[in-house]
Design an enzyme around this catalytic site. Sequence first.
Site, PDB file in Angstrom:
ATOM      1  N   ARG A  50       1.061  -1.155  -0.216  1.00  0.00           N
ATOM      2  CA  ARG A  50      -0.106   0.089  -0.058  1.00  0.00           C
ATOM      3  C   ARG A  50       0.995   1.009  -0.047  1.00  0.00           C
ATOM      4  NH1 ARG A  50      -1.347   2.006   4.564  1.00  0.00           N
ATOM      5  NH2 ARG A  50      -2.224   0.115   5.411  1.00  0.00           N
ATOM      6  N   TYR A 102     -16.658  16.077 -15.859  1.00  0.00           N
ATOM      7  CA  TYR A 102     -16.840  14.856 -15.647  1.00  0.00           C
ATOM      8  C   TYR A 102     -17.984  14.629 -14.724  1.00  0.00           C
ATOM      9  CZ  TYR A 102     -16.919   9.906 -14.679  1.00  0.00           C
ATOM     10  OH  TYR A 102     -17.321   8.688 -14.322  1.00  0.00           O
ATOM     11  N   ASP A 176      -7.441  18.389 -14.583  1.00  0.00           N
ATOM     12  CA  ASP A 176      -7.722  17.126 -15.125  1.00  0.00           C
ATOM     13  C   ASP A 176      -7.505  17.146 -16.371  1.00  0.00           C
ATOM     14  OD1 ASP A 176      -8.749  14.665 -15.996  1.00  0.00           O
ATOM     15  OD2 ASP A 176     -10.525  15.009 -14.703  1.00  0.00           O
ATOM     16  N   LYS A 201      -8.295   5.944 -19.483  1.00  0.00           N
ATOM     17  CA  LYS A 201      -8.628   6.584 -20.741  1.00  0.00           C
ATOM     18  C   LYS A 201      -7.431   6.327 -21.839  1.00  0.00           C
ATOM     19  CE  LYS A 201     -12.499   7.239 -19.086  1.00  0.00           C
ATOM     20  NZ  LYS A 201     -12.518   7.308 -17.636  1.00  0.00           N
TER      21      LYS A 201
HETATM   22  C1  LIG Z   1     -12.222  13.622 -17.487  1.00  0.00           C
HETATM   23  C2  LIG Z   1     -12.578  12.479 -16.747  1.00  0.00           C
HETATM   24  N1  LIG Z   1     -11.888  12.786 -15.520  1.00  0.00           N
HETATM   25  C3  LIG Z   1     -11.946  11.767 -14.415  1.00  0.00           C
HETATM   26  C4  LIG Z   1     -12.732  10.393 -14.762  1.00  0.00           C
HETATM   27  C5  LIG Z   1     -12.732   9.415 -13.522  1.00  0.00           C
HETATM   28  O1  LIG Z   1     -12.025   8.403 -13.763  1.00  0.00           O
HETATM   29  P1  LIG Z   1     -12.156   6.964 -13.648  1.00  0.00           P
HETATM   30  O2  LIG Z   1     -13.457   6.294 -14.099  1.00  0.00           O
HETATM   31  O3  LIG Z   1     -10.878   6.299 -13.934  1.00  0.00           O
HETATM   32  O4  LIG Z   1     -12.449   6.945 -11.964  1.00  0.00           O
HETATM   33  C6  LIG Z   1     -13.396  10.333 -15.952  1.00  0.00           C
HETATM   34  C7  LIG Z   1     -14.058   9.109 -16.262  1.00  0.00           C
HETATM   35  O5  LIG Z   1     -14.769   9.147 -17.420  1.00  0.00           O
HETATM   36  C8  LIG Z   1     -13.166  11.421 -16.742  1.00  0.00           C
HETATM   37  O6  LIG Z   1     -13.758  11.449 -18.219  1.00  0.00           O
END
Ligand SMILES: Cc1ncc(COP(=O)(O)O)c(C=O)c1O
Length: 382
Positions: A50, A102, A176, A201
């Site tokens: 961890r 998101y 992000d 992604k």
């Molecule tokens: C722009 C963006 N940030 C964060 C996330 C969250 O990621 P995760 O699904 O890996 O938790 C997503 C998920 O679709 C996303 O599109």
Amino acid sequence: MDPSYRFETLAIHAGQPPDPATGAVMTPIYQTSTYRQSGVGQHQGYEYSRSGNPTRRALEDCLAALEGGARGLAFASGMAAADAVLRLLRPGDHVVAVNDLYGGTYRLFERVYSNYGLTFSYAAPDKPAGLLALIRGETRLVWLESPTNPWLTLCDLRAIADGLRDIRPRPYLCVDNTFATPYLQRPLELGADLVVHSTTKYLGGHSDVVGGALVAKDAALGEELAFLQNAAGAVPGPMDCFLVLRGIKTLALRMDKHAANAAHIARFLEGHSAVRQVFYPGSTTHPQHDLASRQMRNAGGMVSFTLRDGAEKATRVAEATRLFALAESLGGVESLIEVPAAMTHLSTSDSPLAVDPSLVRLSVGLEAVEDLIADLEEALRA
Ligand SMILES: Cc1ncc(COP(=O)(O)O)c(C=O)c1O
């Protein structure tokens, strides 16, 4: 590793020297929870997985090199990474975020952290002055996405970072960077403190792993987040770290092809009578095309569009494609289609951030673009 190496070289080698024990060229998957100590407290840098694991460490060092930060940290998902950033804050603190983001991030803000005394304000991503005007004494964090999900609007990262520079106390600027990836855009170089990723992604790139990451520009902030990563424990397993590392090796090639395919598809959609409006920052008609050219190496692989015949038509088109799979997520080699209002952004329905239900979002994959266009053409006739 020499940080002057170019992106493609860092992607393949940073944090990933041949294994000193065996010479293995690929980073081994250290599938272990613990590490033998030669005496009490005497170990080789790892005590418990961890707190740290060599496969994870390779990924973390690679991510730090690619984003140009002091410290990279890998998490079990993009949301776990976002959660760690919010744990830097205290009850009473305020967050300014973009009003297009998101849906899961919005849910974490409004349905989890608002219960712990944090407050949130939302601003248009493309109006830096309006966003900066929301900052007040208690603001500790500015949260941006660029391009945003799902409208693909850009934030002028340098303008916002410059606007924050003289504010005291200065809030953290967190971006992000999931849609752009560090190959297309490097927020830390433009003045951000933190970058967050869903490695699920483009970084993973093959729709076979869920993961997240943070990169801190500054070592002290990286250390604070590493404490939170270990204390809260939302870490990825070594196999998942290996998959993300393997994906990253081809990131540059993939992003160039994603963008080339997306540009073709955006042009096709712009000329189609069933389409009301196309959102792709690489199009010369996009209002932020100049900013996209300045801030990003190319405009990436996401394309959104609205339909003249509204929500019902959007659903019909998304259900009619054969190559584009109707699915959430994005950034894999295969093309995906979805209706954000009913799928990825359902958690914003009944909120001021609700998405137009006639919007369709494409994650343009690496298939032959002629086949993708033929698929869309047929679906738009549906
Ligand atoms: C722009 C963006 N940030 C964060 C996330 C969250 O990621 P995760 O699904 O890996 O938790 C997503 C998920 O679709 C996303 O599109």
